[in-house]
Design a protein around this motif. Structure first.
Motif, PDB file in Angstrom:
ATOM      1  N   LYS A  16      -5.925   0.772   1.771  1.00 53.28           N
ATOM      2  CA  LYS A  16      -4.760   0.031   2.264  1.00 53.28           C
ATOM      3  C   LYS A  16      -3.460   0.727   1.885  1.00 53.28           C
ATOM      4  CE  LYS A  16      -6.656  -3.707   4.114  1.00 53.28           C
ATOM      5  NZ  LYS A  16      -6.477  -4.050   5.521  1.00 53.28           N
ATOM      6  N   LEU A  17      -3.413   1.336   0.708  1.00 56.44           N
ATOM      7  CA  LEU A  17      -2.221   2.094   0.326  1.00 56.44           C
ATOM      8  C   LEU A  17      -2.008   3.241   1.308  1.00 56.44           C
ATOM      9  CD1 LEU A  17      -2.579   2.182  -3.559  1.00 56.44           C
ATOM     10  CD2 LEU A  17      -0.747   1.061  -2.254  1.00 56.44           C
ATOM     11  N   ALA A  18      -3.098   3.908   1.688  1.00 54.25           N
ATOM     12  CA  ALA A  18      -3.009   5.010   2.650  1.00 54.25           C
ATOM     13  C   ALA A  18      -2.531   4.494   4.008  1.00 54.25           C
ATOM     14  CB  ALA A  18      -4.354   5.707   2.784  1.00 54.25           C
ATOM     15  N   GLU A  19      -3.011   3.341   4.420  1.00 49.27           N
ATOM     16  CA  GLU A  19      -2.599   2.763   5.700  1.00 49.27           C
ATOM     17  C   GLU A  19      -1.129   2.361   5.702  1.00 49.27           C
ATOM     18  OE1 GLU A  19      -5.194  -0.559   6.471  1.00 49.27           O
ATOM     19  OE2 GLU A  19      -6.973   0.731   6.568  1.00 49.27           O
ATOM     20  N   ASN A  20      -0.568   2.135   4.525  1.00 48.27           N
ATOM     21  CA  ASN A  20       0.811   1.677   4.410  1.00 48.27           C
ATOM     22  C   ASN A  20       1.784   2.790   4.014  1.00 48.27           C
ATOM     23  OD1 ASN A  20       1.073  -1.434   4.757  1.00 48.27           O
ATOM     24  ND2 ASN A  20      -0.877  -1.103   3.729  1.00 48.27           N
ATOM     25  N   GLY A  21       1.389   4.028   4.206  1.00 43.07           N
ATOM     26  CA  GLY A  21       2.305   5.127   3.945  1.00 43.07           C
ATOM     27  C   GLY A  21       2.077   5.853   2.639  1.00 43.07           C
ATOM     28  N   GLY A  22       0.959   5.594   2.009  1.00 38.38           N
ATOM     29  CA  GLY A  22       0.634   6.299   0.772  1.00 38.38           C
ATOM     30  C   GLY A  22      -0.249   7.505   1.037  1.00 38.38           C
ATOM     31  N   LYS A  23      -0.004   8.560   0.283  1.00 41.32           N
ATOM     32  CA  LYS A  23      -0.869   9.741   0.350  1.00 41.32           C
ATOM     33  C   LYS A  23      -1.882   9.581  -0.779  1.00 41.32           C
ATOM     34  CE  LYS A  23      -0.674  14.624  -0.549  1.00 41.32           C
ATOM     35  NZ  LYS A  23       0.147  15.570  -1.275  1.00 41.32           N
ATOM     36  N   VAL A  24      -3.122   9.322  -0.400  1.00 47.11           N
ATOM     37  CA  VAL A  24      -4.191   9.026  -1.352  1.00 47.11           C
ATOM     38  C   VAL A  24      -5.290  10.068  -1.186  1.00 47.11           C
ATOM     39  CG1 VAL A  24      -5.894   7.296  -2.055  1.00 47.11           C
ATOM     40  CG2 VAL A  24      -3.665   6.558  -1.213  1.00 47.11           C
ATOM     41  N   PRO A  25      -5.747  10.682  -2.267  1.00 49.12           N
ATOM     42  CA  PRO A  25      -6.853  11.661  -2.160  1.00 49.12           C
ATOM     43  C   PRO A  25      -8.078  11.021  -1.502  1.00 49.12           C
ATOM     44  CG  PRO A  25      -5.914  11.704  -4.357  1.00 49.12           C
ATOM     45  CD  PRO A  25      -5.303  10.531  -3.652  1.00 49.12           C
ATOM     46  N   ALA A  26      -8.757  11.803  -0.680  1.00 49.49           N
ATOM     47  CA  ALA A  26      -9.918  11.300   0.068  1.00 49.49           C
ATOM     48  C   ALA A  26     -10.982  10.709  -0.849  1.00 49.49           C
ATOM     49  CB  ALA A  26     -10.512  12.413   0.923  1.00 49.49           C
ATOM     50  N   ASP A  27     -11.201  11.318  -2.014  1.00 49.14           N
ATOM     51  CA  ASP A  27     -12.253  10.823  -2.898  1.00 49.14           C
ATOM     52  C   ASP A  27     -11.961   9.434  -3.447  1.00 49.14           C
ATOM     53  OD1 ASP A  27     -10.207  12.083  -4.519  1.00 49.14           O
ATOM     54  OD2 ASP A  27     -11.579  11.951  -6.222  1.00 49.14           O
ATOM     55  N   LEU A  28     -10.716   8.989  -3.388  1.00 52.39           N
ATOM     56  CA  LEU A  28     -10.385   7.646  -3.863  1.00 52.39           C
ATOM     57  C   LEU A  28     -10.503   6.594  -2.768  1.00 52.39           C
ATOM     58  CD1 LEU A  28      -7.345   8.398  -6.167  1.00 52.39           C
ATOM     59  CD2 LEU A  28      -9.733   8.093  -6.802  1.00 52.39           C
ATOM     60  N   LYS A  29     -10.643   7.021  -1.533  1.00 48.81           N
ATOM     61  CA  LYS A  29     -10.757   6.076  -0.414  1.00 48.81           C
ATOM     62  C   LYS A  29     -12.194   5.883   0.016  1.00 48.81           C
ATOM     63  CE  LYS A  29      -7.907   8.546   2.022  1.00 48.81           C
ATOM     64  NZ  LYS A  29      -7.119   9.044   3.156  1.00 48.81           N
TER      65      LYS A  29
END
Length: 154
Positions: free
Chosen positions: A140-153
């Protein structure tokens, strides 16, 4: 306000409070110009700014304001963890992530977050719920404009 909104506000608010690494490396002031200089960017939708009388034209046209950069969630949380006296493993633990952000990490709060994010599993199986919550929060952080490492999603 929802717990997820609080998470977003804490992370994205920290990112806005500290200058981006690119801005620091470029040597230019964060305001985009020298102190006392006229604003560099025209109003949205306006063409390039015309040189004012008595001023020399710039060597290159001013770049349009960059779109808002994605917030580097990992960098923000690593910085917060480095400043926190507790050793918190935000990368795998939803409880530690919430503690790092100074938010309620109680089982009741996590059940509320699970309900908010549409968890369909058994909320009484806290281990499974916590794993799901952590991954879902990162997604959800990634969907809201966050850059999140793939391994955390994943």
């Amino acid at each position: 306000m929802s717990l997820f909104s609080n998470i977003v506000n804490k992370i994205f608010g920290r990112a806005k409070a500290s200058p981006a690494p690119d801005a620091q490396a470029g040597g230019a002031p964060a305001s985009g110009g020298a102190p006392g200089a006229a604003p560099a960017s025209p109003a949205p939708g306006a063409g390039p700014a015309a040189p004012q009388a008595g001023t020399a034209p710039a060597a290159a046209p001013a770049a349009a304001p960059a779109p808002a950069q994605p917030v580097d969630v990992e960098a923000v949380l690593n910085e917060a963890a480095a400043q926190n006296p507790q050793k918190l493993n935000w990368r795998t633990s939803i409880v530690d992530l919430l503690k790092l952000l100074d938010l309620d990490s109680s089982l009741t709060a996590r059940k509320d977050l699970a309900k908010e994010l549409n968890y369909t599993g058994d909320p009484n199986d806290s281990a499974a719920m916590n794993i799901w919550l952590h991954k879902q929060v990162m997604r959800k952080l990634a969907e809201n404009g966050g850059k999140v490492p793939a391994d955390l999603k994943d």
